[in-house]
Enzyme design. Structure first.
Site, PDB file in Angstrom:
ATOM      1  CB  CYS A 250      45.732  35.737  42.678  1.00  6.08           C
ATOM      2  SG  CYS A 250      46.569  34.386  41.937  1.00  6.08           S
TER       3      CYS A 250
HETATM    4  N1  SAJ Z   1      40.339  41.694  35.414  1.00  6.19           N
HETATM    5  C1  SAJ Z   1      39.479  42.748  35.084  1.00  6.19           C
HETATM    6  N2  SAJ Z   1      40.034  43.932  34.674  1.00  6.19           N
HETATM    7  C2  SAJ Z   1      41.386  44.084  34.567  1.00  6.19           C
HETATM    8  C3  SAJ Z   1      42.235  42.999  34.896  1.00  6.19           C
HETATM    9  C4  SAJ Z   1      41.696  41.809  35.315  1.00  6.19           C
HETATM   10  O1  SAJ Z   1      38.255  42.627  35.172  1.00  6.19           O
HETATM   11  O2  SAJ Z   1      41.820  45.166  34.165  1.00  6.19           O
HETATM   12  C5  SAJ Z   1      39.759  40.442  35.889  1.00  6.19           C
HETATM   13  C6  SAJ Z   1      40.086  39.260  34.995  1.00  6.19           C
HETATM   14  O3  SAJ Z   1      39.090  39.108  34.017  1.00  6.19           O
HETATM   15  C7  SAJ Z   1      40.092  38.102  35.986  1.00  6.19           C
HETATM   16  C8  SAJ Z   1      40.568  38.738  37.283  1.00  6.19           C
HETATM   17  O4  SAJ Z   1      40.346  40.145  37.138  1.00  6.19           O
HETATM   18  O5  SAJ Z   1      38.793  37.609  36.177  1.00  6.19           O
HETATM   19  C9  SAJ Z   1      42.046  38.473  37.578  1.00  6.19           C
HETATM   20  O6  SAJ Z   1      42.737  38.807  36.431  1.00  6.19           O
HETATM   21  P1  SAJ Z   1      44.372  38.955  36.417  1.00  6.19           P
HETATM   22  O7  SAJ Z   1      44.722  39.603  35.130  1.00  6.19           O
HETATM   23  O8  SAJ Z   1      44.828  39.617  37.645  1.00  6.19           O
HETATM   24  O9  SAJ Z   1      44.889  37.477  36.286  1.00  6.19           O
HETATM   25  P2  SAJ Z   1      45.289  36.347  37.343  1.00  6.19           P
HETATM   26  O10 SAJ Z   1      44.405  36.391  38.534  1.00  6.19           O
HETATM   27  O11 SAJ Z   1      45.400  35.106  36.552  1.00  6.19           O
HETATM   28  O12 SAJ Z   1      46.766  36.612  37.820  1.00  6.19           O
HETATM   29  C10 SAJ Z   1      47.158  37.782  38.403  1.00  6.19           C
HETATM   30  C11 SAJ Z   1      48.258  38.203  37.464  1.00  6.19           C
HETATM   31  N3  SAJ Z   1      48.686  39.529  37.705  1.00  6.19           N
HETATM   32  C12 SAJ Z   1      49.128  40.193  36.614  1.00  6.19           C
HETATM   33  O13 SAJ Z   1      49.864  41.087  36.715  1.00  6.19           O
HETATM   34  C13 SAJ Z   1      48.654  39.743  35.301  1.00  6.19           C
HETATM   35  C14 SAJ Z   1      49.457  37.315  37.654  1.00  6.19           C
HETATM   36  O14 SAJ Z   1      50.606  37.853  37.019  1.00  6.19           O
HETATM   37  C15 SAJ Z   1      49.776  37.184  39.086  1.00  6.19           C
HETATM   38  O15 SAJ Z   1      50.871  36.322  39.236  1.00  6.19           O
HETATM   39  C16 SAJ Z   1      48.591  36.588  39.759  1.00  6.19           C
HETATM   40  O16 SAJ Z   1      47.553  37.573  39.698  1.00  6.19           O
HETATM   41  C17 SAJ Z   1      48.981  36.264  41.155  1.00  6.19           C
HETATM   42  O17 SAJ Z   1      49.638  35.215  41.289  1.00  6.19           O
HETATM   43  O18 SAJ Z   1      48.668  36.999  42.055  1.00  6.19           O
END
Ligand code: SAJ
Length: 433
Positions: free
Chosen positions: A259
């Protein structure tokens, strides 16, 4: 009523199960025979969907999975949750959505409600689906009802599930909003209607672009801290004490998943077709995409301090999943780190307790890296450097062993902060040395 779900993955399968629990008869359509067979046997291939729920839905006759598109003709409503990846040139790959649109065109009949859930650029529903309905002689808003409703599934989230996560929904006409909302309210606690599919498509892109640009910001803060000799983790943790008007994000080796790295590109691509070049969004994507280079540079500098070149060194990559405590590797920055290290002549191995091995087709690195090496003193001794890419929990990775036995540890996630000081030289993501 009979509801069809096209695409039985981490979005479609939970939705299909919720519709079945709400009393609908559900036809799950997927192109994967393997998925269809395991579901009809009452098993689940999705972490958040209990096999017992699938088995009960199948046993009660409420759910059947099929690869036969013709079964969709039985449906009064169809939700589409197929992947929207990026192509090799990082442009939207709409192949799955177009295939679903063509299938709906062939199977749609008067009275059908069609809801697209796949994350996509604003305009997709109206530009790709409405013409297909009309080509089938069906007037949207009268004969058929067309809407977009973004998925908000957070895999592994213990609190928020398909049923209790508010669901935004935008219809092509008011009648589309009403009928699609009525359908979803039967199995989702709160539906949030908006006035158009474009609004709903943009809501999803705002949510995820918001994450991507904030991660890009803290990644730039990490680069700034690195040049200033400030501990970025101290800055991040202290800023997070602000009780209002601030939201904590953490820096890292880049962003992965299906995503966050992708969605900003869907928006940027669409706006370019309208002769508007997004700037802020593109810059955040650039910064996030450059973090693997930044990390490999730190590994090189640490090896050089040991009078070693990257070329010929053995580097152990600790964690290849795209985020903590899961086995999903999609778009993982670990693969960029691996590629960059190998381009500099390093011999790279990986350890990830959640990814014991991966199939060659999942990544071109597969031919060399196919299996996770054990996290042992020997493996750590034989590595000239260890780079921690995924912040798996200490329950899954013995970080004390790592700092006890490794020579150099580049910790891009601050997961060794709680280990006792030991033999290894630990290099932080943002550090002056
Ligand atoms: N990441 C960082 N720093 C942060 C947060 C994330 O480096 O502060 C990185 C993570 O390591 C990962 C990537 O970004 O590689 C994405 O991380 P993510 O926490 O956004 O996780 P996803 O991609 O599995 O899912 C996100 C989630 N959004 C959130 O609020 C946690 C999920 O709830 C959403 O449903 C999903 O995007 C989506 O469907 O868009």
């Amino acid at each position: 009523a009979v509801v069809g779900v096209v695409g039985l993955g981490y979005v479609g399968l939970p939705l299909a199960v919720e519709f079945a629990k709400a009393g609908f008869t559900v036809v799950g359509y997927d192109i994967s025979t393997r998925v269809v067979e395991l579901l009809n046997q009452g098993e689940s291939h999705i972490q958040d969907v209990a096999a017992a729920d699938v088995a009960e839905a199948v046993r009660s006759g409420r759910f059947t999975a099929t690869t036969d598109e013709g079964r969709l003709r039985e449906c009064d409503a169809i939700s589409i949750a197929v992947p929207t990846p990026l192509s090799k040139t990082r442009d939207p790959d709409m192949a799955y959505v177009l295939a679903a649109g063509d299938a709906i065109q062939r199977q749609a009949h008067p009275g059908m409600v069609i809801v697209l859930e796949s994350t996509t650029y604003p305009g997709t529903t109206r530009e790709l689906f409405q013409p297909r309905m009309e080509a089938a002689g069906l007037t949207v808003g009268e004969d058929v009802f067309l809407a977009f409703s973004p998925e908000r599934v957070d895999p592994g989230n213990p609190t928020w599930h398909t049923k209790n996560t508010p669901k935004v929904l935008g219809g092509v006409t008011p009648a589309c909003v009403e009928t699609a909302t009525a359908l979803y309210e039967a199995c989702i606690e709160r539906v949030v209607p908006v006035s158009s599919p474009e609004a709903a498509e943009l809501v999803k892109l705002l949510e995820n672009t918001f994450r991507a640009v904030n991660i890009g910001l803290v990644n730039e803060i990490a680069i700034i801290c690195d040049k200033l000799g400030v501990d970025v983790w101290e800055v991040i943790e202290a800023a997070a004490t602000k009780p209002f008007g601030y939201m904590k994000f953490t820096p890292g080796p880049g962003i992965g998943g299906h995503c966050i790295p992708l969605d900003p590109h869907y928006l940027a691509w669409k706006m370019r077709t309208l002769n508007y070049k997004t700037r802020f969004i593109d810059l955040a994507s650039e910064i996030n995409a450059a973090m693997p280079d930044f990390v490999v540079e730190k590994v090189a500098r640490a090896l050089n301090d040991d009078r070693k070149a990257v070329n010929g060194s053995r580097v152990l990559v600790l964690g290849i999943a795209y985020k903590k405590d899961i086995d999903d590797m999609r778009e993982s920055p670990a693969f960029d780190v691996i590629r960059l290290l190998e381009q500099r002549g390093a011999e790279v191995v990986y350890h990830d307790p959640f990814v014991p091995h991966f199939r060659e087709h999942e990544h071109e690195a597969g031919s060399r890296l196919r299996h996770s090496v054990p996290l042992t003193a020997d493996e750590l001794h034989s590595a000239d450097a260890v780079v921690i890419v995924t912040d798996h929990s200490p329950a899954a990775v013995d970080y004390q062993l790592v700092v006890d036995e490794a020579k150099i540890v580049v910790d891009t996630r601050n997961v060794t902060a709680k280990t006792r000081k030991s033999g290894a030289r630990v290099v932080a993501l943002a550090s002056h040395d």
